[in-house]
Scaffold this motif. Structure first.
Motif, PDB file in Angstrom:
ATOM      1  N   ALA A   2       0.877  -1.181   0.224  1.00 46.16           N
ATOM      2  CA  ALA A   2       0.458  -0.042   0.524  1.00 46.16           C
ATOM      3  C   ALA A   2       0.505   1.336   0.118  1.00 46.16           C
ATOM      4  CB  ALA A   2      -0.881  -0.222   1.470  1.00 46.16           C
ATOM      5  N   GLU A   3       2.123   1.639  -0.013  1.00 46.51           N
ATOM      6  CA  GLU A   3       3.073   2.286   0.334  1.00 46.51           C
ATOM      7  C   GLU A   3       2.482   3.498  -1.011  1.00 46.51           C
ATOM      8  OE1 GLU A   3       7.770   3.056  -0.504  1.00 46.51           O
ATOM      9  OE2 GLU A   3       6.751   0.869   0.658  1.00 46.51           O
ATOM     10  N   GLY A   4       2.334   4.398  -0.830  1.00 47.30           N
ATOM     11  CA  GLY A   4       2.535   5.702  -1.838  1.00 47.30           C
ATOM     12  C   GLY A   4       0.896   5.650  -2.371  1.00 47.30           C
ATOM     13  N   TRP A   5      -0.136   4.639  -2.035  1.00 50.62           N
ATOM     14  CA  TRP A   5      -1.580   5.145  -1.494  1.00 50.62           C
ATOM     15  C   TRP A   5      -2.267   6.247  -1.765  1.00 50.62           C
ATOM     16  CZ3 TRP A   5      -4.758   7.408   2.045  1.00 50.62           C
ATOM     17  CH2 TRP A   5      -4.088   6.997   3.684  1.00 50.62           C
ATOM     18  N   GLU A   7      -0.641   9.326  -2.399  1.00 53.00           N
ATOM     19  CA  GLU A   7      -0.572  10.186  -3.441  1.00 53.00           C
ATOM     20  C   GLU A   7      -1.623   9.468  -4.911  1.00 53.00           C
ATOM     21  OE1 GLU A   7       1.878   9.084  -1.454  1.00 53.00           O
ATOM     22  OE2 GLU A   7       1.698  10.969  -0.319  1.00 53.00           O
ATOM     23  N   THR A   8      -1.533   8.116  -5.227  1.00 53.63           N
ATOM     24  CA  THR A   8      -2.013   7.497  -6.657  1.00 53.63           C
ATOM     25  C   THR A   8      -3.790   7.725  -6.224  1.00 53.63           C
ATOM     26  OG1 THR A   8      -0.167   5.670  -5.871  1.00 53.63           O
ATOM     27  CG2 THR A   8      -2.461   6.105  -6.922  1.00 53.63           C
ATOM     28  N   ASN A   9      -4.147   7.463  -5.323  1.00 54.52           N
ATOM     29  CA  ASN A   9      -5.519   7.976  -5.266  1.00 54.52           C
ATOM     30  C   ASN A   9      -5.986   8.882  -4.796  1.00 54.52           C
ATOM     31  OD1 ASN A   9      -5.573   5.226  -4.478  1.00 54.52           O
ATOM     32  ND2 ASN A   9      -6.121   4.533  -2.353  1.00 54.52           N
ATOM     33  N   ARG A  10      -5.213  10.300  -4.528  1.00 51.67           N
ATOM     34  CA  ARG A  10      -5.776  11.334  -4.799  1.00 51.67           C
ATOM     35  C   ARG A  10      -5.592  12.124  -5.931  1.00 51.67           C
ATOM     36  NH1 ARG A  10      -2.725  14.258  -0.413  1.00 51.67           N
ATOM     37  NH2 ARG A  10      -1.302  13.891  -1.258  1.00 51.67           N
ATOM     38  N   ALA A  11      -4.352  11.467  -6.724  1.00 56.22           N
ATOM     39  CA  ALA A  11      -4.347  11.680  -8.165  1.00 56.22           C
ATOM     40  C   ALA A  11      -5.628  11.218  -8.690  1.00 56.22           C
ATOM     41  CB  ALA A  11      -3.429  10.889  -8.871  1.00 56.22           C
ATOM     42  N   TRP A  12      -6.373  10.034  -8.669  1.00 57.77           N
ATOM     43  CA  TRP A  12      -7.315   9.086  -9.029  1.00 57.77           C
ATOM     44  C   TRP A  12      -8.932  10.062  -8.919  1.00 57.77           C
ATOM     45  CZ3 TRP A  12     -12.568   7.205  -8.499  1.00 57.77           C
ATOM     46  CH2 TRP A  12     -12.625   6.824  -9.191  1.00 57.77           C
ATOM     47  N   TRP A  13      -8.108  10.965  -7.338  1.00 54.46           N
ATOM     48  CA  TRP A  13      -9.798  12.074  -7.282  1.00 54.46           C
ATOM     49  C   TRP A  13      -9.871  13.437  -8.225  1.00 54.46           C
ATOM     50  CZ3 TRP A  13     -14.564  10.282  -6.179  1.00 54.46           C
ATOM     51  CH2 TRP A  13     -14.281   9.010  -5.763  1.00 54.46           C
ATOM     52  N   PHE A 181      -4.154  -2.000  -8.256  1.00 54.59           N
ATOM     53  CA  PHE A 181      -4.359  -2.461  -9.810  1.00 54.59           C
ATOM     54  C   PHE A 181      -4.424  -1.286 -10.527  1.00 54.59           C
ATOM     55  CE2 PHE A 181      -9.044  -2.071  -9.284  1.00 54.59           C
ATOM     56  CZ  PHE A 181      -9.017  -1.862  -8.250  1.00 54.59           C
ATOM     57  N   ASP A 182      -4.571  -1.506 -11.527  1.00 55.92           N
ATOM     58  CA  ASP A 182      -4.770  -0.642 -13.436  1.00 55.92           C
ATOM     59  C   ASP A 182      -6.570  -0.552 -13.067  1.00 55.92           C
ATOM     60  OD1 ASP A 182      -2.287  -0.017 -13.416  1.00 55.92           O
ATOM     61  OD2 ASP A 182      -1.445  -1.422 -14.632  1.00 55.92           O
ATOM     62  N   ASP A 183      -7.171   0.207 -12.798  1.00 56.43           N
ATOM     63  CA  ASP A 183      -8.428   0.043 -12.783  1.00 56.43           C
ATOM     64  C   ASP A 183      -8.912   0.971 -14.558  1.00 56.43           C
ATOM     65  OD1 ASP A 183     -10.831   0.198 -11.701  1.00 56.43           O
ATOM     66  OD2 ASP A 183     -11.074   2.152 -10.887  1.00 56.43           O
ATOM     67  N   ALA A 184      -9.828   0.580 -15.059  1.00 56.49           N
ATOM     68  CA  ALA A 184     -10.502   0.534 -15.506  1.00 56.49           C
ATOM     69  C   ALA A 184     -10.218   2.431 -16.017  1.00 56.49           C
ATOM     70  CB  ALA A 184     -11.510   0.206 -16.643  1.00 56.49           C
ATOM     71  N   ALA A 185     -10.740   3.061 -17.279  1.00 55.38           N
ATOM     72  CA  ALA A 185     -10.588   4.873 -17.600  1.00 55.38           C
ATOM     73  C   ALA A 185     -11.583   5.159 -16.797  1.00 55.38           C
ATOM     74  CB  ALA A 185      -9.617   5.141 -18.512  1.00 55.38           C
ATOM     75  N   GLY A 186     -11.869   6.413 -16.870  1.00 56.84           N
ATOM     76  CA  GLY A 186     -13.235   6.632 -16.263  1.00 56.84           C
ATOM     77  C   GLY A 186     -13.444   6.157 -14.876  1.00 56.84           C
ATOM     78  N   THR A 195      -9.413   9.319 -18.437  1.00 57.19           N
ATOM     79  CA  THR A 195      -8.583   9.721 -17.845  1.00 57.19           C
ATOM     80  C   THR A 195      -7.424   9.449 -18.056  1.00 57.19           C
ATOM     81  OG1 THR A 195      -9.445   7.788 -16.490  1.00 57.19           O
ATOM     82  CG2 THR A 195     -10.794  10.179 -16.000  1.00 57.19           C
ATOM     83  N   VAL A 196      -6.462   9.840 -16.915  1.00 57.13           N
ATOM     84  CA  VAL A 196      -5.014   9.340 -17.415  1.00 57.13           C
ATOM     85  C   VAL A 196      -4.495   8.323 -16.059  1.00 57.13           C
ATOM     86  CG1 VAL A 196      -4.106  10.490 -19.421  1.00 57.13           C
ATOM     87  CG2 VAL A 196      -3.311  11.786 -16.797  1.00 57.13           C
ATOM     88  N   HIS A 197      -4.807   9.130 -15.212  1.00 54.38           N
ATOM     89  CA  HIS A 197      -4.759   8.292 -13.344  1.00 54.38           C
ATOM     90  C   HIS A 197      -5.963   7.590 -13.315  1.00 54.38           C
ATOM     91  CE1 HIS A 197      -1.759  12.043 -12.854  1.00 54.38           C
ATOM     92  NE2 HIS A 197      -2.624  12.622 -13.395  1.00 54.38           N
ATOM     93  N   ASN A 198      -5.495   6.827 -13.450  1.00 54.44           N
ATOM     94  CA  ASN A 198      -5.970   4.694 -13.221  1.00 54.44           C
ATOM     95  C   ASN A 198      -5.785   3.816 -12.995  1.00 54.44           C
ATOM     96  OD1 ASN A 198      -7.885   6.074 -15.405  1.00 54.44           O
ATOM     97  ND2 ASN A 198      -6.751   5.003 -17.109  1.00 54.44           N
ATOM     98  N   GLN A 199      -4.821   4.577 -12.455  1.00 53.65           N
ATOM     99  CA  GLN A 199      -4.189   2.942 -11.392  1.00 53.65           C
ATOM    100  C   GLN A 199      -4.797   3.494  -9.766  1.00 53.65           C
ATOM    101  OE1 GLN A 199       0.119   2.451  -9.131  1.00 53.65           O
ATOM    102  NE2 GLN A 199      -0.573   0.982 -11.482  1.00 53.65           N
TER     103      GLN A 199
END
Ligand SMILES: C[S@@+](CC[C@H](N)C(=O)[O-])C[C@H]1O[C@@H](n2cnc3c(N)ncnc32)[C@H](O)[C@@H]1O
Length: 274
Positions: A2-5, A7-13, A181-186, A195-199
């Motif tokens: 879960a390291e970096g969770w 930053e990853t999730n904030r970019a998604w949101w 994991f890599d989610d679908a775009a949108g 969307t580009v931030h899909n992880q």
């Protein structure tokens, strides 16, 4: 894992905020015109909130936060996405509702909210799966509650996530650690959005784990209700009702799709008489 969770999730949101703000799913114009997004069971299970101080953790665009404001609560929404908080502030102003929105991580909420305490801590629908650890989250909730106050949590039922997207065959582990994991775009609000931030880093918190975390921080669990209704088409064969909720077809065996928990902080112990 879960390291970096964060930053990853904030970019998604952050990327999805403008998409959601423009979506039919969130229909912000309806909120501006006075429409309500809270579900009937939430209104009933929380009870009257007029005059209460209510904190909404992970408030996203603030639509549900404003639902509590319309019912007379003094509301404070908190979210780690700056664009979400900006959108929520504009929405409150457009709707003519008093509401405070604070930009902060949920794990940092007691400090970000200046040590204030609340009668009600509300959190709901697609919030907990973004958090890798439940126990520190429950600690935050307990610290935000004033004596006698309660947390009300409404979430998608974890059992619904063990099945595939077509039927009720178990294909995913119920007992899994947070996964990158890599989610679908949108997103759920607009499947076609580019969307580009899909992880994402996503957790599945079992019902027992959630209730135990709440109990372990000293809150008294008043109810755990399971509901056979969902807010989206978890499977294509669920039936959509006019109010936008999704249900099992008549006669089909049901499982819970949503659960709610209310848990209360004890009143201050009475002072001992000499
Ligand atoms: C699906 S929304 C939940 C709100 C509400 N059910 C809705 O649909 O509007 C999830 C929210 O959690 C926020 N979030 C995720 N991780 C967070 C964290 N660590 N701290 C604060 N907010 C977080 C996201 O920015 C997003 O706005």
């Amino acid at each position: 894992m879960a390291e970096g969770w964060r930053e990853t999730n904030r970019a998604w949101w952050d990327e999805r905020v403008p998409i959601h703000a423009a979506s039919d799913y969130y229909d912000l114009d309806r909120v501006r015109r006075g429409g309500d997004t809270l579900r009937p069971f939430e209104i009933e299970e929380v009870g009257p909130v007029e005059g209460l101080d209510l904190a909404h953790l992970q408030c996203h665009l603030g639509v549900d936060t404003l639902g509590w404001a319309r019912r007379g609560a003094r509301v404070t929404g908190l979210d780690f996405s700056a664009p979400a908080i900006e959108t929520a502030r504009r929405l409150a102003s457009d709707a003519g509702l008093a509401a405070e929105f604070v930009h902060a991580d949920v794990y940092d909420a007691p400090r970000a909210l200046g040590g204030r305490d609340f009668d009600v801590v509300y959190t709901g629908f697609g919030a907990l799966n973004w958090l890798p650890d439940l126990r520190p989250w429950a600690d935050v909730v307990a610290r935000l509650l004033r004596p006698g106050g309660f947390v009300y949590l409404a979430e998608f039922h974890p059992i619904a996530w063990v099945f595939g997207d077509a039927g009720l065959d178990v294909v995913h582990d119920y007992f899994r650690s947070p996964q990158r994991f890599d989610d679908a775009a949108g997103s759920y609000a607009d499947r076609e959005a580019d969307t580009v931030h899909n992880q994402v880093v996503d957790a599945l918190h079992g019902l027992g784990a959630v209730v135990s975390a709440i109990a372990e921080v000293g809150l008294t669990v008043e109810h755990v209700h399971e509901h056979d209704v969902s807010l989206f088409a978890r499977w294509p064969w669920l039936e959509r009702y006019d109010d936008g909720t999704y249900h099992f077809p008549e006669g089909r065996p049901r499982i819970p799709l949503v659960y709610t928990v209310r848990a209360r902080r004890a009143e201050r112990p009475a002072e001992r008489r000499r």
